[in-house]
Motif scaffolding. Structure first.
Motif, mmCIF file in Angstrom:
data_model
loop_
_atom_site.group_PDB
_atom_site.id
_atom_site.type_symbol
_atom_site.label_atom_id
_atom_site.label_comp_id
_atom_site.label_asym_id
_atom_site.label_seq_id
_atom_site.Cartn_x
_atom_site.Cartn_y
_atom_site.Cartn_z
ATOM 1 N N LEU A 125 0.829 -1.208 0.000
ATOM 2 C CA LEU A 125 0.000 0.000 0.000
ATOM 3 C C LEU A 125 0.863 1.259 0.000
ATOM 4 N N ASP A 134 -4.063 4.284 -6.463
ATOM 5 C CA ASP A 134 -4.952 3.853 -5.386
ATOM 6 C C ASP A 134 -5.135 2.342 -5.445
ATOM 7 N N MET A 135 -5.098 1.712 -4.283
ATOM 8 C CA MET A 135 -5.320 0.271 -4.192
ATOM 9 C C MET A 135 -5.993 -0.020 -2.863
ATOM 10 N N SER A 136 -6.969 -0.888 -2.893
ATOM 11 C CA SER A 136 -7.655 -1.267 -1.668
ATOM 12 C C SER A 136 -6.792 -2.240 -0.868
ATOM 13 N N ARG A 137 -7.070 -2.311 0.423
ATOM 14 C CA ARG A 137 -6.317 -3.227 1.275
ATOM 15 C C ARG A 137 -6.569 -4.678 0.883
ATOM 16 N N ASP A 139 -7.095 -5.856 -2.197
ATOM 17 C CA ASP A 139 -6.257 -6.174 -3.358
ATOM 18 C C ASP A 139 -4.794 -6.308 -2.959
#
Length: 442
Positions: A125, A134-137, A139
């Motif tokens: 992250l 942006d990346m979700s937790r 993913d």
């Protein structure tokens, strides 16, 4: 009183639960098969595997011999256990190739730092944030689990240049991975450190199978001095017969000359010095070779197939790194994009071709009409100029002819000579008139 006893029991139970469980020691097995360098068809001079960068001292004339006493092998030594932390297991199994800090020797030996950092969701992250993505937790957790699975598979099965480590147990692997996280600076790795209880023989097994077996075959003929001079490496099964325990310890930890060549003479030797091994650990390796000597009848362990013939050739890089290309639109959007782009490109190309063909036809028609107009105006103008020129130009020579009455009649020649000025007059007159008509029409 009963309440006090109950409280003591609860405290003892909680303290027992808080302690990290110790793994049971693993039974040692003999080393078998060819060396990893022989498996790769790679010469000792063409590799960085198992080399620490240090060699033993040059040959001394005398007074530098190791003591000849032999430490007895007792039954108590086989029953003794030691506590090995993740750092100890890394030192016994990995340091010989990857070095103290896990950096390796690229391109032959890759670093373990980035593959280890790729197992951390938090590190992924932070890296994506630094890249402006942006990346979700969730993913990031998926990518971290994939990297962890790849690293564990590499430890168990090996790779193109890395040997497999089938002798490592699951608790040992967990302890090594936890130390790799600490070595790579992964946040919170200090809380994951683990330790295992190992026998002294098991310690020697780690050293022999992970470090010595890189260059030494398990079994084979004991080479003579000339064969050693030509590059032969003594097999592991002959080491306890070739050297005593003090000589073995000195050769590994400090380096010692070796007799080779014809006539046999002491030389410095090519074997690196493993200065990071303790005296007791080297003694454990010697003890392991004596208690579990390599057996000719033991089949070679399964190893990954490789076609590599030379050092640092066809090195396969394992994709443990986190690249921005892993983040993309959903699969449905990607499929729609794949369909729309080719169709739009085809329409643009077709429209451009049709427009080009239409313009060529239009310009061709305009060119033909202008050419016809110029030719018609030019013929009329040329006829008028020739008529006027026939009356005024000196090139019109009179011709005298006799009539029926015997008189002479002067006539002009029908073929006047063409003067150079007539061309300029013709060119300027018809072009000027044509331009004037165009201006009037406009």
């Amino acid at each position: 009183m009963k309440s006090l006893v109950l409280v003591c029991v609860c405290v003892l139970a909680i303290s027992a639960l808080g302690q990290s469980p110790r793994a049971k020691t693993v039974e040692a097995t003999p080393v078998a098969g060819e060396s990893w360098l022989k498996h790769l068809h790679r010469a000792f001079e063409e590799t960085s595997m198992g080399k620490t960068g240090r060699l033993g001292p040059p040959h001394a004339s005398g007074g530098d011999e190791a003591p000849s006493w032999q430490r007895p092998v007792s039954a108590d030594a086989t029953n003794q256990t030691v506590t090995l932390h993740g750092s100890d297991l890394y030192r016994l199994n990995c340091w010989g190739c990857h070095g103290e800090f896990g950096l390796g020797a690229p391109p032959e030996i890759n670093s373990v730092i980035n593959p280890t950092r790729a197992m951390s969701t938090q590190v992924i992250l932070e890296r994506m944030k630094n890249l402006g993505m942006d990346m979700s937790r969730a993913d990031a957790a998926v990518l971290a689990n994939q990297s962890k699975a790849a690293l564990l598979e590499r430890l168990h099965k090996g790779g193109t240049d890395m040997p497999p480590f089938p002798h490592l147990s699951e608790p040992e692997v967990r302890a090594i991975v936890a130390y790799l996280k600490q070595l790579a600076g992964v946040p919170g790795a200090e809380r994951e450190q683990a330790a295992v209880e190992e026998s002294r023989v098991r310690v020697g097994e780690h050293i022999v199978k992970s470090t010595c077996h890189i260059c030494h075959n398990a079994t084979g003929e004991n080479p003579n001095p000339q064969q050693i001079f030509n590059g032969s490496i003594p097999p592991l099964g002959t080491l306890t017969a070739r050297t005593s325990l003090p000589e073995f310890e000195r050769k590994i930890r400090s380096g010692a000359p070796i007799v080779m060549g014809t006539p046999p003479s002491p030389f410095r030797g090519r074997m690196p010095v493993f200065y990071y091994l303790g005296e007791d650990e080297v003694a454990d390796a010697y003890l392991y070779l004596r208690l579990y000597p390599p057996d000719w009848t033991v089949p070679d362990p399964e190893r990954p197939v490789t076609e590599q013939k030379q050092a640092a050739s066809k090195i396969v890089q394992i994709g443990f790194g986190i690249e921005p290309t892993t983040v993309g639109p959903p699969s449905s959007a990607r499929d729609l994009t794949v369909i729309i782009f080719p169709v739009a490109a085809a329409l643009l190309l077709g429209g451009g071709f049709w427009f080009t063909l239409r313009e060529i036809r239009r310009l061709t028609a305009v060119s033909h009409s202008r050419k016809a107009l110029v030719m018609s105006d030019g013929s009329v103008t040329q006829h008028a100029i020739l008529s006027a020129s026939s009356k005024s130009r000196p090139g019109m020579h009179p011709v005298t002819r006799s009539n029926d009455n015997g008189g002479k009649v002067a006539e002009h020649d029908d073929e006047p000579s063409f003067h150079h000025d007539d061309y300029h007059t013709f060119e300027s007159s018809w072009l000027t008139r044509w331009l004037e008509r165009k201006d009037e029409a406009a």
